[in-house]
Design a protein around this motif. Sequence first.
Motif, PDB file in Angstrom:
ATOM      1  N   MET A   1     156.575  44.037  57.773  1.00 56.07           N
ATOM      2  CA  MET A   1     155.228  43.476  57.586  1.00 56.07           C
ATOM      3  C   MET A   1     154.379  44.422  56.749  1.00 56.07           C
ATOM      4  O   MET A   1     154.368  45.636  56.977  1.00 56.07           O
ATOM      5  CB  MET A   1     154.545  43.241  58.945  1.00 56.07           C
ATOM      6  CG  MET A   1     153.112  42.738  58.833  1.00 56.07           C
ATOM      7  SD  MET A   1     152.243  42.696  60.408  1.00 56.07           S
ATOM      8  CE  MET A   1     153.113  41.394  61.260  1.00 56.07           C
ATOM      9  N   ASN A   2     153.675  43.873  55.767  1.00 60.39           N
ATOM     10  CA  ASN A   2     152.747  44.643  54.960  1.00 60.39           C
ATOM     11  C   ASN A   2     151.542  45.029  55.809  1.00 60.39           C
ATOM     12  O   ASN A   2     150.916  44.193  56.453  1.00 60.39           O
ATOM     13  CB  ASN A   2     152.304  43.790  53.764  1.00 60.39           C
ATOM     14  CG  ASN A   2     151.443  44.545  52.786  1.00 60.39           C
ATOM     15  OD1 ASN A   2     150.702  45.460  53.146  1.00 60.39           O
ATOM     16  ND2 ASN A   2     151.516  44.153  51.519  1.00 60.39           N
ATOM     17  N   SER A   3     151.185  46.331  55.834  1.00 60.81           N
ATOM     18  CA  SER A   3     150.068  46.789  56.667  1.00 60.81           C
ATOM     19  C   SER A   3     148.743  46.146  56.251  1.00 60.81           C
ATOM     20  O   SER A   3     147.805  46.077  57.044  1.00 60.81           O
ATOM     21  CB  SER A   3     149.952  48.312  56.613  1.00 60.81           C
ATOM     22  OG  SER A   3     149.739  48.759  55.289  1.00 60.81           O
ATOM     23  N   ASN A   4     148.669  45.660  54.997  1.00 62.98           N
ATOM     24  CA  ASN A   4     147.451  44.979  54.556  1.00 62.98           C
ATOM     25  C   ASN A   4     147.329  43.579  55.157  1.00 62.98           C
ATOM     26  O   ASN A   4     146.275  42.951  55.046  1.00 62.98           O
ATOM     27  CB  ASN A   4     147.444  44.874  53.027  1.00 62.98           C
ATOM     28  CG  ASN A   4     147.299  46.227  52.355  1.00 62.98           C
ATOM     29  OD1 ASN A   4     146.619  47.109  52.862  1.00 62.98           O
ATOM     30  ND2 ASN A   4     147.955  46.388  51.209  1.00 62.98           N
ATOM     31  N   MET A   5     148.410  43.098  55.780  1.00 64.19           N
ATOM     32  CA  MET A   5     148.421  41.786  56.425  1.00 64.19           C
ATOM     33  C   MET A   5     148.650  41.949  57.922  1.00 64.19           C
ATOM     34  O   MET A   5     149.240  41.079  58.569  1.00 64.19           O
ATOM     35  CB  MET A   5     149.526  40.909  55.816  1.00 64.19           C
ATOM     36  CG  MET A   5     149.381  40.679  54.321  1.00 64.19           C
ATOM     37  SD  MET A   5     147.973  39.612  53.929  1.00 64.19           S
ATOM     38  CE  MET A   5     148.587  38.047  54.540  1.00 64.19           C
ATOM     39  N   ASP A   6     148.190  43.043  58.485  1.00 63.60           N
ATOM     40  CA  ASP A   6     148.492  43.421  59.866  1.00 63.60           C
ATOM     41  C   ASP A   6     147.207  43.569  60.682  1.00 63.60           C
ATOM     42  O   ASP A   6     146.807  44.680  61.047  1.00 63.60           O
ATOM     43  CB  ASP A   6     149.286  44.737  59.847  1.00 63.60           C
ATOM     44  CG  ASP A   6     149.739  45.197  61.216  1.00 63.60           C
ATOM     45  OD1 ASP A   6     149.613  44.421  62.184  1.00 63.60           O
ATOM     46  OD2 ASP A   6     150.218  46.336  61.327  1.00 63.60           O
ATOM     47  N   PRO A   7     146.514  42.449  60.990  1.00 66.29           N
ATOM     48  CA  PRO A   7     145.241  42.560  61.702  1.00 66.29           C
ATOM     49  C   PRO A   7     145.368  43.175  63.090  1.00 66.29           C
ATOM     50  O   PRO A   7     144.536  44.002  63.482  1.00 66.29           O
ATOM     51  CB  PRO A   7     144.737  41.117  61.769  1.00 66.29           C
ATOM     52  CG  PRO A   7     145.939  40.273  61.559  1.00 66.29           C
ATOM     53  CD  PRO A   7     146.843  41.044  60.662  1.00 66.29           C
ATOM     54  N   MET A   8     146.405  42.798  63.837  1.00 63.68           N
ATOM     55  CA  MET A   8     146.552  43.358  65.179  1.00 63.68           C
ATOM     56  C   MET A   8     146.815  44.858  65.109  1.00 63.68           C
ATOM     57  O   MET A   8     146.226  45.638  65.864  1.00 63.68           O
ATOM     58  CB  MET A   8     147.667  42.658  65.956  1.00 63.68           C
ATOM     59  CG  MET A   8     147.921  43.298  67.323  1.00 63.68           C
ATOM     60  SD  MET A   8     149.059  42.367  68.382  1.00 63.68           S
ATOM     61  CE  MET A   8     147.891  41.231  69.134  1.00 63.68           C
ATOM     62  N   GLY A   9     147.703  45.266  64.213  1.00 68.16           N
ATOM     63  CA  GLY A   9     147.998  46.692  64.083  1.00 68.16           C
ATOM     64  C   GLY A   9     146.773  47.493  63.683  1.00 68.16           C
ATOM     65  O   GLY A   9     146.546  48.595  64.194  1.00 68.16           O
ATOM     66  N   ARG A  10     145.975  46.944  62.775  1.00 72.71           N
ATOM     67  CA  ARG A  10     144.764  47.640  62.351  1.00 72.71           C
ATOM     68  C   ARG A  10     143.779  47.769  63.509  1.00 72.71           C
ATOM     69  O   ARG A  10     143.160  48.826  63.700  1.00 72.71           O
ATOM     70  CB  ARG A  10     144.119  46.890  61.185  1.00 72.71           C
ATOM     71  CG  ARG A  10     142.940  47.627  60.564  1.00 72.71           C
ATOM     72  CD  ARG A  10     142.353  46.852  59.392  1.00 72.71           C
ATOM     73  NE  ARG A  10     141.166  47.516  58.883  1.00 72.71           N
ATOM     74  CZ  ARG A  10     140.299  46.954  58.039  1.00 72.71           C
ATOM     75  NH1 ARG A  10     140.526  45.720  57.597  1.00 72.71           N
ATOM     76  NH2 ARG A  10     139.235  47.606  57.636  1.00 72.71           N
TER      77      ARG A  10
END
Length: 237
Positions: A1-10
């Motif tokens: 998963m691209n971190s720029n598309m990772d709302p939960m991770g952010r």
Amino acid sequence: MNSNMDPMGRAIADYHKAGTADRLRVFSPMFEEDEIPLATLFRRYEDMPLIERKALDMAKGKMLDVGAGAGCHSLVLQQRGVDVTAIDISPLSAATMSERGVRNVREQDFFALEGKYDTILMLMNGIGIVGTLERMPEFFRHLDNILAPGGQVLCDSSDISYVFEDEDGIVEYPDTVGYYGELSFRMQYKDTIGEPFDWLYIDADTLKVQAARNGYNAEVVAEGEHYDYLARITKRV
């Protein structure tokens, strides 16, 4: 998963660093906008609901924590001396777990996982990653590959039929094709918007039927306070 598309991770990363974060918003075509309370992802054992504590107490052998998020369950198991591997598709969640002290973390898609595990933990409706009933056979075939002989899957889910119940107690399901527990969601945190994804809420009876069709047993070992339950899945002998 691209971190720029990772709302939960952010959101998880921000909460870990600051002890607070903006709203992790959840959207679904079937429901009003909701949000995930991030503090629940950082709970201690004593703050977890009964079914999660029950699952952790039933843990044995080599463990896999699926969709581990911020690692709260893995940290409890680690403290008990359990050999546990935590996986999540979110790169920022995986990095946060490592920072929090989870020793064995992998940024990993469950369905691409290799290895053998005695207990597979899928909590906070972790079995939802299956997405649809149509994918249940694929889920069980994957268990054939990664569940050690005599192993167990401990998963929780909810029967969401109550959502469709009217004031007279009559349940009327939406006029859609498919199982009522098949939903789609999208998450947003600040300006980070994730891709839509399918998520499955499976009632206990349907889980038992799906398990039996695929050579497994599923039994309810605990029930929660709001239509949720903990199931133990094992291979039929």
